[in-house]
Design an enzyme around this catalytic site. Structure first.
Site, PDB file in Angstrom:
ATOM      1  N   GLN A  38       0.838  -1.196   0.000  1.00 27.66           N
ATOM      2  CA  GLN A  38       0.000   0.000   0.000  1.00 27.66           C
ATOM      3  C   GLN A  38       0.879   1.256   0.000  1.00 27.66           C
ATOM      4  O   GLN A  38       2.088   1.184   0.227  1.00 27.66           O
ATOM      5  CB  GLN A  38      -0.883   0.010   1.254  1.00 27.66           C
ATOM      6  CG  GLN A  38      -0.084  -0.125   2.549  1.00 27.66           C
ATOM      7  CD  GLN A  38      -0.849  -0.779   3.681  1.00 27.66           C
ATOM      8  OE1 GLN A  38      -2.062  -0.856   3.641  1.00 27.66           O
ATOM      9  NE2 GLN A  38      -0.158  -1.252   4.704  1.00 27.66           N
ATOM     10  N   HIS A  69      -7.396   3.740  20.297  1.00 23.95           N
ATOM     11  CA  HIS A  69      -6.687   2.620  20.926  1.00 23.95           C
ATOM     12  C   HIS A  69      -7.259   2.257  22.291  1.00 23.95           C
ATOM     13  O   HIS A  69      -7.327   1.077  22.647  1.00 23.95           O
ATOM     14  CB  HIS A  69      -5.183   2.938  21.009  1.00 23.95           C
ATOM     15  CG  HIS A  69      -4.551   3.015  19.655  1.00 23.95           C
ATOM     16  ND1 HIS A  69      -3.849   4.097  19.204  1.00 23.95           N
ATOM     17  CD2 HIS A  69      -4.556   2.118  18.629  1.00 23.95           C
ATOM     18  CE1 HIS A  69      -3.443   3.878  17.965  1.00 23.95           C
ATOM     19  NE2 HIS A  69      -3.855   2.690  17.595  1.00 23.95           N
ATOM     20  N   ASP A 145       1.611 -12.161   7.603  1.00 24.89           N
ATOM     21  CA  ASP A 145       0.179 -12.168   7.295  1.00 24.89           C
ATOM     22  C   ASP A 145      -0.629 -12.638   8.516  1.00 24.89           C
ATOM     23  O   ASP A 145      -0.552 -13.812   8.911  1.00 24.89           O
ATOM     24  CB  ASP A 145      -0.026 -13.121   6.104  1.00 24.89           C
ATOM     25  CG  ASP A 145      -1.473 -13.207   5.680  1.00 24.89           C
ATOM     26  OD1 ASP A 145      -2.352 -12.623   6.354  1.00 24.89           O
ATOM     27  OD2 ASP A 145      -1.735 -13.871   4.659  1.00 24.89           O
ATOM     28  N   ASP A 164      -6.686  -4.965  14.631  1.00 29.98           N
ATOM     29  CA  ASP A 164      -6.548  -3.522  14.422  1.00 29.98           C
ATOM     30  C   ASP A 164      -6.082  -3.301  12.993  1.00 29.98           C
ATOM     31  O   ASP A 164      -4.934  -2.957  12.726  1.00 29.98           O
ATOM     32  CB  ASP A 164      -5.551  -2.943  15.437  1.00 29.98           C
ATOM     33  CG  ASP A 164      -5.326  -1.458  15.227  1.00 29.98           C
ATOM     34  OD1 ASP A 164      -6.086  -0.844  14.455  1.00 29.98           O
ATOM     35  OD2 ASP A 164      -4.380  -0.924  15.827  1.00 29.98           O
ATOM     36  N   PRO A 171      -4.947  -4.974   1.643  1.00 32.46           N
ATOM     37  CA  PRO A 171      -4.443  -6.044   2.523  1.00 32.46           C
ATOM     38  C   PRO A 171      -5.378  -6.392   3.674  1.00 32.46           C
ATOM     39  O   PRO A 171      -5.245  -7.466   4.258  1.00 32.46           O
ATOM     40  CB  PRO A 171      -3.109  -5.484   3.046  1.00 32.46           C
ATOM     41  CG  PRO A 171      -3.095  -4.041   2.717  1.00 32.46           C
ATOM     42  CD  PRO A 171      -4.046  -3.810   1.595  1.00 32.46           C
TER      43      PRO A 171
END
Ligand code: SPD
Length: 288
Positions: A38, A69, A145, A164, A171
């Site tokens: 990206q 968060h 991954d 998150d 992706p």
């Protein structure tokens, strides 16, 4: 999920453009490159300090990151039966890991982030967001991954799993489907809690509804919590928590909550109660 037909950028402004609206900060780009996954952009803004965009979409900024968060971490870490072993999928800026590691009961945290450049530039440009997580002996980073990690992890090996990721495109697309959620349920220990960012009930209404519905099917119990991340599309955001043995994420353990609440800017047990209750009426009806 940025529009494909973006207008030319306004000098001095950095915008995420989505569905006919621009969400912008005054500032300047200080680093930008294409990783294998990206476009990664680091900016310096006037209002919120340094920030990160992925493929033109806002991810975080130094003086706004706590809205996100604290909301994704503490309902899970205060609700799970045990919290020794935590898995964070994504979270490359380190903010989610930082909040998890404020809980002294966490003894091992695996973070699996697909994009090494996000980690590298977060450490370099946004060190306050990860804080001490990068050198905490409980913290174990894998650049890889997260979907494959969840598929290969041992059954019942984590107390808490937190996803998150970014929006369901590129992706992060595979972080919103049934096969992935089923693996997350499988790798949770009894009494475990799963958490994911579940998009905006306004800007991404259908993705939000589909995510909550699917999590309810897979886990049996799932509830969205609503808050604000002003730079995200619509500013109105959600995180959804799921568990198998009842909605244990609704009831924070008082000792764990006391230990972290004093250091929070947004989260508290009271805020959490209100944020779960703040489900928009039409979303509640649509979820049945
Ligand atoms: N549209 C933005 C969704 C971003 C979710 N992840 C943010 C990363 C913060 N650690």
């Amino acid at each position: 999920m940025a529009d494909s037909s973006k207008p030319a950028p306004t000098p001095g402004w950095i915008d995420e453009v989505f569905d006919g609206v621009r969400y912008g900060l005054a500032g300047r780009v200080i680093a930008e490159a294409d990783s294998p996954f990206q476009r990664v952009t680091i900016i310096e803004s006037e209002r919120y300090g340094k920030g990160l965009l992925l493929d033109g979409c806002w991810m975080t900024a130094e003086r706004q990151e706590r809205h996100y968060h604290e909301a994704i971490v503490h309902p899970a870490l205060c609700g799970a039966a045990n919290i020794e072993r935590v898995l964070v999928i994504g979270g490359g800026d380190g903010g989610t890991a930082r909040e998890c590691l404020r809980h002294s009961g966490v003894t091992h945290l695996d973070m699996v982030e697909i994009d090494g450049l996000v980690v590298e530039w977060s450490q370099q440009h946004l060190p306050a967001i990860g804080g001490g997580c990068w050198s905490d002996p409980r913290f174990h980073l894998t650049v890889g991954d997260g979907i494959a990690w969840a598929a290969e992890a041992v059954t019942a090996s984590y107390d808490v799993v937190i996803v998150d990721g970014s929006d369901p495109a590129g992706p992060a697309e595979g972080l919103f489907n049934r096969a992935f959620f089923e693996n997350c349920r499988r790798i949770l220990r009894p009494g475990g809690v799963f958490a994911t960012q579940s998009e905006s009930p306004e800007a991404f209404r259908q993705v939000h509804l589909d995510t909550v519905t699917l999590l309810r099917e897979v886990f049996g119990h799932a509830d969205p919590l609503y808050g604000w991340v002003p730079m995200y599309p619509s500013g109105w955001w959600s995180w959804t928590f799921a568990s198998v043995d009842g909605p244990r994420y609704l009831k924070p353990d008082p000792d764990r909550a006391d230990a972290v609440a004093g250091g929070c800017e947004i989260w508290s047990p009271r805020w959490q109660r209100g944020a779960f209750d703040a489900i928009p009426a039409a979303i509640e009806r649509a979820l049945g």
